[in-house]
Scaffold this motif. Structure first.
Motif, PDB file in Angstrom:
ATOM      1  N   LEU A   1       1.071  -0.890  -0.181  1.00 19.25           N
ATOM      2  CA  LEU A   1       0.117   0.037  -0.064  1.00 19.25           C
ATOM      3  C   LEU A   1       0.605   1.141  -0.122  1.00 19.25           C
ATOM      4  O   LEU A   1       2.130   1.446   0.435  1.00 19.25           O
TER       5      LEU A   1
ATOM      6  N   ARG B   1      -3.196   8.511   5.548  1.00 23.46           N
ATOM      7  CA  ARG B   1      -4.209   7.900   4.883  1.00 23.46           C
ATOM      8  C   ARG B   1      -3.602   6.843   4.230  1.00 23.46           C
ATOM      9  O   ARG B   1      -2.792   7.675   2.993  1.00 23.46           O
ATOM     10  N   VAL B   2      -4.548   5.911   3.921  1.00 19.03           N
ATOM     11  CA  VAL B   2      -3.778   4.919   2.807  1.00 19.03           C
ATOM     12  C   VAL B   2      -4.892   5.760   1.545  1.00 19.03           C
ATOM     13  O   VAL B   2      -5.509   5.991   1.363  1.00 19.03           O
TER      14      VAL B   2
ATOM     15  N   VAL C   1      -3.836   0.502  -2.553  1.00 20.86           N
ATOM     16  CA  VAL C   1      -4.156  -1.007  -1.908  1.00 20.86           C
ATOM     17  C   VAL C   1      -3.047  -1.495  -3.589  1.00 20.86           C
ATOM     18  O   VAL C   1      -3.780  -1.760  -4.335  1.00 20.86           O
TER      19      VAL C   1
ATOM     20  N   GLN D   1      -8.467  -6.160  -0.426  1.00 22.81           N
ATOM     21  CA  GLN D   1      -8.209  -5.229   0.362  1.00 22.81           C
ATOM     22  C   GLN D   1      -8.741  -3.561   0.204  1.00 22.81           C
ATOM     23  O   GLN D   1      -7.957  -3.089   1.291  1.00 22.81           O
TER      24      GLN D   1
ATOM     25  N   HIS E   1     -11.013  -1.941   1.287  1.00 25.47           N
ATOM     26  CA  HIS E   1     -11.790  -1.302   2.161  1.00 25.47           C
ATOM     27  C   HIS E   1     -10.227  -0.853   3.397  1.00 25.47           C
ATOM     28  O   HIS E   1     -10.509   0.179   3.842  1.00 25.47           O
ATOM     29  N   HIS E   2      -9.142  -0.646   3.060  1.00 20.24           N
ATOM     30  CA  HIS E   2      -7.752   0.094   3.566  1.00 20.24           C
ATOM     31  C   HIS E   2      -8.128   1.346   2.787  1.00 20.24           C
ATOM     32  O   HIS E   2      -7.183   2.264   4.590  1.00 20.24           O
TER      33      HIS E   2
ATOM     34  N   ARG F   1      -8.347   4.926   5.545  1.00 19.04           N
ATOM     35  CA  ARG F   1      -7.903   4.438   6.795  1.00 19.04           C
ATOM     36  C   ARG F   1      -6.398   5.524   7.314  1.00 19.04           C
ATOM     37  O   ARG F   1      -5.752   5.081   6.661  1.00 19.04           O
TER      38      ARG F   1
ATOM     39  N   LEU G   1      -3.440   5.229   9.389  1.00 24.07           N
ATOM     40  CA  LEU G   1      -2.520   3.991   9.621  1.00 24.07           C
ATOM     41  C   LEU G   1      -2.089   4.614  11.243  1.00 24.07           C
ATOM     42  O   LEU G   1      -1.832   5.510  11.489  1.00 24.07           O
TER      43      LEU G   1
ATOM     44  N   GLY H   1      -3.691  -4.214  12.263  1.00 20.67           N
ATOM     45  CA  GLY H   1      -5.664  -4.065  11.298  1.00 20.67           C
ATOM     46  C   GLY H   1      -4.773  -4.276   9.919  1.00 20.67           C
ATOM     47  O   GLY H   1      -5.741  -3.832   9.652  1.00 20.67           O
ATOM     48  N   LEU H   2      -3.433  -5.306   9.894  1.00 19.52           N
ATOM     49  CA  LEU H   2      -3.224  -5.064   8.051  1.00 19.52           C
ATOM     50  C   LEU H   2      -3.335  -6.518   7.772  1.00 19.52           C
ATOM     51  O   LEU H   2      -3.075  -6.420   6.634  1.00 19.52           O
TER      52      LEU H   2
ATOM     53  N   GLY I   1      -7.819  -8.838  10.367  1.00 18.47           N
ATOM     54  CA  GLY I   1      -6.480  -7.868  11.109  1.00 18.47           C
ATOM     55  C   GLY I   1      -6.456  -7.517  12.421  1.00 18.47           C
ATOM     56  O   GLY I   1      -4.867  -6.990  12.087  1.00 18.47           O
TER      57      GLY I   1
END
Length: 867
Positions: free
Chosen positions: A488, A495-496, A499, A504, A506-507, A510, A512, A538-539, A544
């Motif tokens: 990622l 912030r992500v 990916v 995945q 949904h990350h 997010r 971090l 959480g990854l 997670g």
């Protein structure tokens, strides 16, 4: 099994050609042959005098056991040597293949680099491209040349132009242009390196975004094969005297060698197999040799090379197994370490010794019976002189037999030490191998994140907020590097942005958390990276919350002047570490390997008994006190079994974590190899009596027949003992008390068999009990089961002392203590008193006897009862 005679003894065909190189065999063969010669002389004296018992069977048994022992010793030495060579050659080729697998991914990634494509279109300055190559190689020191070629072979840019020809047109490299070829690997002289040999990985470079758009080029990476392998060779040859490790091509020619003076480059080298006893003749010198082909990694088997390790035969067995300095594994049941034949040798030696002891016992009893039980020590006469000669001869036979037994025991102990030493050495070696594999793997992870941070496409995507482009680039990289769970990129706020795995997504968006996020964004040096602690972030994992390692680096702005975010790679540690640990394990049932931190936390395990987050089964003191790049071996108890362990602390690899101060997150490999169950103290075989008092001249004497019961020395006057019996079947007596084993026949009468261990100490003597017939002054006979026969010796009457009261049975029996040499003490029983002691047991046994008992059984019981 086919046997071949060498030096008058039979050996297995696989070791027969090698025994001349095994000095340890002579260390045992010579004294055994010497003692058997002495045995023959004693047998001749016994036949001439008529005083000695027949020793022919015992001599034959010892001779046969000598052949088995020396053959087992030879096979064990060969097995240990072969395991050592085979293991190291396998490690050499498998570590190389793992390393080369990473190269196949690197060339595929770099071939997609934007500046390389631009250079093929003439839009990139060659000097700038050389600087870019240098930036990549600064992070991956395993390469010594990077070259971009045009489709016609022209050199567009090279890391080291002084070594690369202006035009390189080699068919082996051009094969990378073939449809469907992701890469090619070629070894040999190449114009990329000025005509010098090298291992080159090449991949086609497309000039545009489509597969067929525009002219194409060729990216070539030259791997430092010699640099990598010679360092590995040095590590693997350490501790193996005069050994040579070589890398061979598919035709069996030497590509690299650890010692060119013994095995030169280019030499054709044959394999040695078991049929030749692993023996190989090269250039007039005999070697022990083992070869290994690649086991494969992620479906990749490399260029078809093999590794071969050789050791001059004169050095392969020159050192006897070293005696262990510690008292480790002394009280461990090690039978599982030996094959069935080897395990049977000490059992057979004890059987022969028991038969010898019984034969000598009976001979001494017969000789003692020729003279009065109590007589003047100064008495003379032909009968007594003949008896004295017989006893002296039997004592000499016993001493010779005892010396034979000691040689066998010493050899078996050395076999055990050798087997145990091999296990501990293997544990240490496999732990070093495991942490070496882990170090090399994590070195690649540390480099990957820094390489990918240089990707111009990712830099532009983060600078412009183009999440779709960033996701596409990450997905293409992830397809090449299969050891990651997720890749990622994140912006300067953590912030992500994108990916690599759509599942995945949904990350994305997010924020971090973790020190590693701020650490990556705070980096100002492109050569630096950060790594998280092994903990949930959480990854990773289905929910997670599984612990993992995250490697991260800052992504510089494409125009310079700071960062546009960071890249994080989530290592798929659960399966990857497990595969690494299992690759380091020997093929031994119950073996396990763990990756642990210096703080004692399990990071990964090859065995389901330990899960990430568990406490390591080795003490914190050992973990915290172990220096980097060091290993230690020892033993520990786990689930009722003793385990040999090897613990190796990481010292890094190349630039990765070298010379760093100790830290709680340092990783160590722990390898556990099962030994066996812990034995109780004193569970070994009982030793012979440590006493044989002699009657001073002019004193009264008594002949004593000694025996062991519950590890205590007891005795009876020799005239009360008739014979020691061969092991024979005892007829069961239903409902008899525990001390009565049953009945057996002797000289036409059925006699009760009493277990003295059960009778006196409530602990039976076991299935290996010796049997002896004793008789009271009134003629009552019974058979006693005892733990082990001792000596028949003469003691002075003044050496007897009254016994203090002993609870349970001493009050009923007149026992006397006999002083011995040193701390040994013998308790002298009396047959008549013993008969009275057991009469109650016999009466109970008689009343419990079945009505259908034989007349002889009842008669014996009545006699025993009437006593």
């Amino acid at each position: 099994m086919t046997k071949v005679y060498r030096k008058g003894l039979p050996f297995s065909a696989e070791v027969a050609p090698l025994i001349g190189a095994m000095p340890l065999l002579d260390e045992y063969r010579e004294p055994l042959m010497r003692l058997q010669g002495a045995w023959d002389s004693l047998a001749l004296l016994g036949q001439m005098s008529g005083a000695a018992t027949d020793m022919a069977d015992t001599r034959s048994a010892f001779e046969a056991l000598t052949g088995r022992l020396l053959d087992s010793l030879a096979r064990r030495q060969l097995r240990n040597a072969v395991q050592q060579l085979q293991g190291r050659s396998q490690v050499a080729i498998d570590i190389l293949i793992r390393n080369l697998f990473e190269r196949t991914a690197d060339v595929g990634f770099l071939a997609s680099d934007g500046p390389l494509r631009a250079a093929l279109q003439g839009d990139e300055d060659p000097q700038a491209l050389r600087q870019r190559f240098a930036a990549y190689v600064a992070k991956y020191s395993v390469y010594d040349q990077v070259v971009l070629l045009a489709a016609d072979g022209r050199r567009i840019a090279a890391l080291d132009e002084s070594r690369c020809a202006p035009r390189v047109d080699e068919p082996a490299l051009r094969a990378a242009f073939e449809p469907g070829r992701a890469f090619v690997e070629a070894h040999g002289p190449t114009a990329l390196l000025g005509g010098q040999p090298g291992l080159v990985y090449a991949a086609a470079v497309n000039a545009g975004s489509g597969e067929a758009s525009g002219p194409r080029g060729l990216l070539c990476l030259s791997f430092k094969l010699e640099d990598e392998m010679l360092g590995l060779f040095r590590a693997l040859c350490a501790g193996v005297k005069r050994s040579v490790l070589v890398l061979k091509d598919g035709e069996g020619r030497v590509l690299l060698t650890s010692d060119p003076w013994q095995i030169p480059l280019g030499a054709p080298l044959a394999d040695a197999g078991q049929a030749q006893g692993w023996r190989l003749d090269f250039a007039g010198r005999d070697y022990l040799s083992c070869s290994s082909a690649a086991s494969g990694y992620e479906g990749y088997f490399g260029p078809g090379w093999t590794a071969q390790m050789l050791q001059p035969l004169q050095h392969a067995f020159s050192d006897a197994p070293p005696e262990r300095q510690e008292e480790r594994a002394r009280q461990v049941d090690t039978r599982e370490l030996f094959d069935e034949e080897l395990r049977s040798i000490p059992i057979e030696a004890r059987r022969i010794q028991r038969e010898l002891s019984r034969s000598l016992w009976n001979g001494k009893l017969r000789s003692r019976a020729q003279t009065p039980a109590v007589a003047s020590a100064g008495a003379t006469g032909g009968v007594q002189n003949g008896s004295a000669f017989a006893v002296t001869l039997l004592n000499e036979v016993e001493r010779t037999g005892d010396q034979l037994r000691q040689v066998f025991e010493r050899a078996i102990a050395q076999l055990e030490d050798g087997a145990l030493g091999a296990v501990f050495d293997a544990a240490g070696f496999q732990a070093e191998l495991a942490i070496s594999i882990v170090n090399r793997n994590l070195y690649e992870r540390a480099n990957d994140c820094r390489w990918w941070a240089l990707d111009a496409r990712l830099q532009r995507a983060l600078a412009t907020g183009d999440a779709a482009s960033a996701s596409a680039v990450l997905a293409s990289i992830h397809a090449l590097y299969t050891v990651y769970s997720l890749l990622l990129v994140f912006d300067t706020a953590g912030r992500v942005v994108a990916v690599s795995d759509p599942a995945q997504a949904h990350h994305v968006g997010r924020s971090l958390q973790g020190e590693w996020v701020a650490g990556a964004l705070g980096l100002r040096d492109a050569s630096r990276h950060v790594v998280s602690a092994h903990e949930p972030c959480g990854l990773y994992g289905e929910d997670g919350h599984a612990p993992c390692l995250v490697y991260a680096a800052g992504v510089p702005h494409p125009e310079g002047g700071g960062q546009v975010g960071g890249i994080a790679i989530v290592f798929d540690g659960a399966p990857q570490f497990r595969a690494m640990l299992r690759a380091a394990l020997p093929a031994q049932p119950g073996a396990a390997a763990l990756l642990v931190t210096r703080a004692g936390e399990v990071v990964a395990s090859s065995d389901e008994r330990w899960q990430p987050g568990d406490r390591a089964p080795v003490s914190l003191a050992v973990l915290q006190g172990l220096a980097a790049d060091r290993q230690v071996t020892g033993e520990l108890d786990h689930q009722g079994r003793v385990q040999a362990f090897g613990l190796a602390m990481s010292g890094g690899y190349r630039e990765y974590r070298r010379l760093t101060p100790p830290d709680a997150t340092d990783l160590a490999a722990l390898v556990l190899l099962p030994l066996g169950e812990r034995l109780e103290d004193g569970a070994g075989a009982a030793s012979q009596a440590a006493f044989e008092p002699q009657a001073p001249v002019g004193t009264q004497r008594v002949d004593i027949a000694s025996f062991l019961v519950d590890h205590q020395w007891l005795g009876l006057p020799a005239l009360q003992v008739l014979a020691a019996l061969e092991r024979q079947r005892i007829t069961a007596w239903p409902q008899a008390p525990a001390a009565v084993r049953g009945m057996l026949g002797f000289e036409g009468r059925m006699l009760p068999v009493l277990d003295l261990g059960q009778l006196l100490f409530n602990r039976p003597c076991g299935d290996e009990a010796a049997l002896m017939v004793c008789q009271t002054a009134a003629g009552q006979r019974l058979v006693l089961a005892v733990q082990q026969l001792g000596q028949v010796f003469v003691a002075g009457a003044e050496q007897l002392q009254p016994s203090p009261t002993r609870p349970g049975w001493a009050a009923q029996a007149q026992v006397r203590l006999l002083k011995g040499q040193g701390p040994s003490m013998l308790t002298l029983l009396d047959g008549d008193d013993l008969w009275r002691l057991v009469s109650g047991v016999a009466e109970a046994a008689a009343s419990a006897a079945p009505t259908g008992a034989t007349t002889s059984s009842l008669a014996a019981t009545q006699v025993l009862t009437l006593g």
